[in-house]
Design an enzyme around this catalytic site. Structure first.
Site, mmCIF file in Angstrom:
data_model
loop_
_atom_site.group_PDB
_atom_site.id
_atom_site.type_symbol
_atom_site.label_atom_id
_atom_site.label_comp_id
_atom_site.label_asym_id
_atom_site.label_seq_id
_atom_site.Cartn_x
_atom_site.Cartn_y
_atom_site.Cartn_z
ATOM 1 N N CYS A 200 0.744 -1.371 -0.020
ATOM 2 C CA CYS A 200 0.076 0.127 -0.423
ATOM 3 C C CYS A 200 0.706 1.223 -0.456
ATOM 4 O O CYS A 200 1.058 2.046 -0.763
ATOM 5 C CB CYS A 200 -1.157 0.064 1.231
ATOM 6 S SG CYS A 200 0.077 -0.403 2.580
HETATM 7 N N1 LIG Z 1 -4.055 -4.607 4.959
HETATM 8 C C1 LIG Z 1 -3.754 -3.326 3.942
HETATM 9 O O1 LIG Z 1 -3.434 -2.669 3.548
HETATM 10 C C2 LIG Z 1 -2.737 -4.362 2.627
HETATM 11 C C3 LIG Z 1 -2.278 -5.014 3.223
HETATM 12 N N2 LIG Z 1 -1.727 -5.752 2.042
HETATM 13 C C4 LIG Z 1 -1.072 -7.635 2.136
HETATM 14 O O2 LIG Z 1 -2.281 -7.996 1.388
HETATM 15 C C5 LIG Z 1 -1.290 -9.633 2.299
HETATM 16 C C6 LIG Z 1 -3.148 -9.724 3.483
HETATM 17 O O3 LIG Z 1 -3.014 -8.329 3.839
HETATM 18 P P1 LIG Z 1 -4.797 -8.153 5.046
HETATM 19 O O4 LIG Z 1 -6.188 -8.420 4.406
HETATM 20 O O5 LIG Z 1 -4.741 -6.972 5.373
HETATM 21 O O6 LIG Z 1 -4.779 -9.715 6.340
HETATM 22 P P2 LIG Z 1 -5.535 -9.937 7.673
HETATM 23 O O7 LIG Z 1 -4.508 -10.524 8.240
HETATM 24 O O8 LIG Z 1 -6.787 -9.053 7.573
HETATM 25 O O9 LIG Z 1 -5.767 -11.219 6.364
HETATM 26 C C7 LIG Z 1 -5.297 -12.342 6.655
HETATM 27 C C8 LIG Z 1 -5.924 -13.813 5.790
HETATM 28 O O10 LIG Z 1 -4.517 -14.840 5.691
HETATM 29 C C9 LIG Z 1 -5.444 -15.919 6.044
HETATM 30 N N3 LIG Z 1 -4.788 -16.843 6.596
HETATM 31 C C10 LIG Z 1 -3.417 -16.367 7.642
HETATM 32 N N4 LIG Z 1 -2.660 -17.759 7.480
HETATM 33 C C11 LIG Z 1 -3.098 -18.733 6.462
HETATM 34 C C12 LIG Z 1 -2.633 -20.165 5.949
HETATM 35 N N5 LIG Z 1 -1.683 -20.478 7.072
HETATM 36 N N6 LIG Z 1 -3.103 -20.910 5.180
HETATM 37 C C13 LIG Z 1 -4.638 -19.951 4.241
HETATM 38 N N7 LIG Z 1 -5.046 -18.691 5.156
HETATM 39 C C14 LIG Z 1 -4.403 -18.222 6.097
HETATM 40 C C15 LIG Z 1 -6.584 -15.801 6.928
HETATM 41 O O11 LIG Z 1 -7.565 -16.698 7.015
HETATM 42 P P3 LIG Z 1 -7.559 -17.006 7.998
HETATM 43 O O12 LIG Z 1 -9.029 -16.167 8.636
HETATM 44 O O13 LIG Z 1 -9.345 -18.666 8.130
HETATM 45 O O14 LIG Z 1 -6.685 -17.405 9.723
HETATM 46 C C16 LIG Z 1 -6.889 -14.358 6.482
HETATM 47 O O15 LIG Z 1 -8.432 -14.516 5.637
HETATM 48 C C17 LIG Z 1 -0.427 -9.426 3.239
HETATM 49 O O16 LIG Z 1 0.623 -10.063 2.895
HETATM 50 C C18 LIG Z 1 -0.450 -7.687 3.890
HETATM 51 O O17 LIG Z 1 0.802 -7.802 3.322
HETATM 52 C C19 LIG Z 1 -1.000 -5.107 0.768
HETATM 53 C C20 LIG Z 1 -1.736 -4.013 0.202
HETATM 54 C C21 LIG Z 1 -2.768 -3.229 2.149
HETATM 55 C C1 LIG Z 2 -0.428 0.272 9.563
HETATM 56 C C2 LIG Z 2 0.191 -1.200 9.058
HETATM 57 O O1 LIG Z 2 0.322 -1.216 9.645
HETATM 58 N N1 LIG Z 2 0.444 -1.140 8.043
HETATM 59 C C3 LIG Z 2 1.165 -2.030 7.318
HETATM 60 C C4 LIG Z 2 1.572 -2.430 6.032
HETATM 61 C C5 LIG Z 2 0.284 -3.137 5.355
HETATM 62 C C6 LIG Z 2 0.569 -3.294 3.619
HETATM 63 O O2 LIG Z 2 0.416 -3.235 3.085
HETATM 64 O O3 LIG Z 2 2.248 -4.249 3.173
HETATM 65 P P1 LIG Z 2 2.840 -5.288 2.809
HETATM 66 O O4 LIG Z 2 1.636 -5.281 1.785
HETATM 67 O O5 LIG Z 2 3.819 -5.546 2.137
HETATM 68 O O6 LIG Z 2 2.787 -6.688 3.765
HETATM 69 C C7 LIG Z 2 2.755 -1.978 7.972
HETATM 70 O O7 LIG Z 2 3.391 -1.034 8.073
HETATM 71 O O8 LIG Z 2 3.429 -3.559 7.854
#
Ligand SMILES: NC(=O)C1=CN([C@@H]2O[C@H](COP(=O)(O)OP(=O)(O)OC[C@H]3O[C@@H](n4cnc5c(N)ncnc54)[C@H](OP(=O)(O)O)[C@@H]3O)[C@@H](O)[C@H]2O)C=CC1
Ligand SMILES: CC(=O)N[C@@H](CCC(=O)OP(=O)(O)O)C(=O)O
Length: 352
Positions: free
Chosen positions: A155
């Site tokens: 992000c």
């Molecule tokens: N949040 C943000 O703003 C952003 C996040 N990202 C990246 O996107 C990815 C997802 O982020 P986010 O949605 O915030 O994460 P969350 O923590 O909200 O969700 C993680 C998901 O991964 C699943 N999960 C965890 N472990 C396993 C496993 N062993 N097998 C299958 N499923 C699993 C969980 O499922 P369950 O609940 O069933 O365990 C849950 O649905 C991350 O890599 C993050 O860094 C990228 C850009 C922006």
């Molecule tokens: C507020 C906050 O905690 N933000 C996350 C950024 C999440 C994200 O986009 O990171 P990846 O997709 O690279 O995991 C952090 O700084 O780790």
């Protein structure tokens, strides 16, 4: 092909913040049929048990992750998992001919040694990783169109790179002077219990974190180096701000040409992003707010020039969960499938 000629797609990590945004957006996508939701601790539950307000729209269970089942049912799959998990199943999915869009950091790096240094995991999938394309459509649209595997940007890198790209690509700044000061809402940390994300901790407070060592630094540097044509270091400082959605990245850099003024820069940015439907360059003197972008796939960019310091200041506002994550991944799918880049994505945010 799925029902009504739609393309069957799946989401692994459907219960998380990225996953649920994907569900919401893909339910309304005219070319897609959502056929598979995967997870770990949520596996076995109906999706609607986790998000009851979506019960009228989504009637799918969350299933344990099984690459055979994904390959049988899906033509494309989104992996919205913590870092270090996508690389365990992606090689199998690629081998089976599935299009993969990974939202984690696993396929963002051209050099896996950099990934290992910053993320701590050794990798054995070099060949697959080498085939991945960085999913920032405004820079790599043509490559994304040919890709089977897309590593979607983080992000902060999305907001930062959209602000910096015109400056670096056109050699307008002294690249080593670039400084990124960015603020994110708490949903950036995902839907997990973390002490610093508690309301009592995060509310009424603003603090930097990961100073001089945040793992988005090498990701930003990789793309900046490619744009500049030589290895570059960039100063990046993230902050946690007490709001749920949104990132504002403010970028500072010294202009090479002291004669450039704000209106010149606005003209340059408009030209650079003329074919980018999801980037809106603000008029001269207008600075973007995160709430403008909230709920939409848009990135708003505002530009200022300080003639005293010779610096250009670029402000970039996105919704971290949409343009910074799920929306951008769908934008990439649209391009991979040869569809209009705007299909199924929100053009208007929630505000006011
Ligand atoms: N949040 C943000 O703003 C952003 C996040 N990202 C990246 O996107 C990815 C997802 O982020 P986010 O949605 O915030 O994460 P969350 O923590 O909200 O969700 C993680 C998901 O991964 C699943 N999960 C965890 N472990 C396993 C496993 N062993 N097998 C299958 N499923 C699993 C969980 O499922 P369950 O609940 O069933 O365990 C849950 O649905 C991350 O890599 C993050 O860094 C990228 C850009 C922006
Ligand atoms: C507020 C906050 O905690 N933000 C996350 C950024 C999440 C994200 O986009 O990171 P990846 O997709 O690279 O995991 C952090 O700084 O780790």
């Amino acid at each position: 092909m799925g029902k009504n000629g739609r393309v069957p797609v799946g989401i692994v990590g459907a219960s998380g913040y990225g996953g649920v945004q994907l569900v919401r957006l893909l339910m309304d996508h005219p070319e897609v049929e959502l056929v598979y939701l995967g997870g770990e601790s949520s596996a076995g539950k109906p999706f609607a048990d986790l998000y009851p307000h979506l019960a009228h729209a989504v009637n799918l269970p969350i299933e344990a992750v099984d690459s055979e089942i994904i390959a049988q049912r899906c033509e494309a799959v989104f992996l919205s998992l913590p870092n270090g998990l996508a690389c365990q199943i992606t090689p199998k999915l690629i081998e089976k001919g599935i299009k993969v869009l990974d939202l984690s950091a696993d396929y963002r790096f051209t050099n896996l040694a950099t990934y290992t240094t910053w993320y701590g995991t050794e990798r054995s999938d070099q060949k697959v990783a080498a085939s991945a394309v960085y999913g920032l459509p405004e820079l790599y649209r043509d490559r994304i169109a040919e890709a089977q595997l897309v590593g979607c940007p983080g992000c902060y890198p999305t907001a930062s790179l959209l602000a910096l790209s015109p400056l670096l690509k056109q050699g307008l700044i002294m690249p080593e002077t670039a400084i990124i000061d960015a603020k994110s809402g708490t949903s950036g940390g995902g839907r997990q219990a973390k002490i610093n994300m508690l309301l009592a901790e995060a509310d009424n407070s603003l603090a930097a974190y990961g100073v001089a060592r945040h793992r988005h630094t090498p990701e930003i540097e990789q793309i900046c180096s490619e744009l500049a044509g030589h290895e570059l270091t960039v100063q990046f400082t993230p902050h946690l701000i007490p709001m749920v959605r949104g990132i504002l990245a403010t970028v500072y850099a010294t202009l090479r040409d002291p004669g450039l003024v704000r209106d010149d820069m606005v003209t340059i940015y408009n030209a650079f992003y003329r074919n980018a439907p999801w980037v809106k360059v603000c008029e001269s003197g207008v600075y973007p707010q995160t709430k403008w972008a909230s709920g939409s796939n848009l990135c708003y960019i505002g530009i200022e020039v300080d003639p005293r310091t010779r610096r250009v200041i670029v402000m970039s506002a996105i919704d971290n969960l949409i343009k910074g994550q799920a929306g951008q991944a769908i934008q990439c799918l649209n391009i991979m499938m040869g569809w209009d880049e705007t299909l199924g994505l929100p053009k208007l945010g929630f505000y006011p």
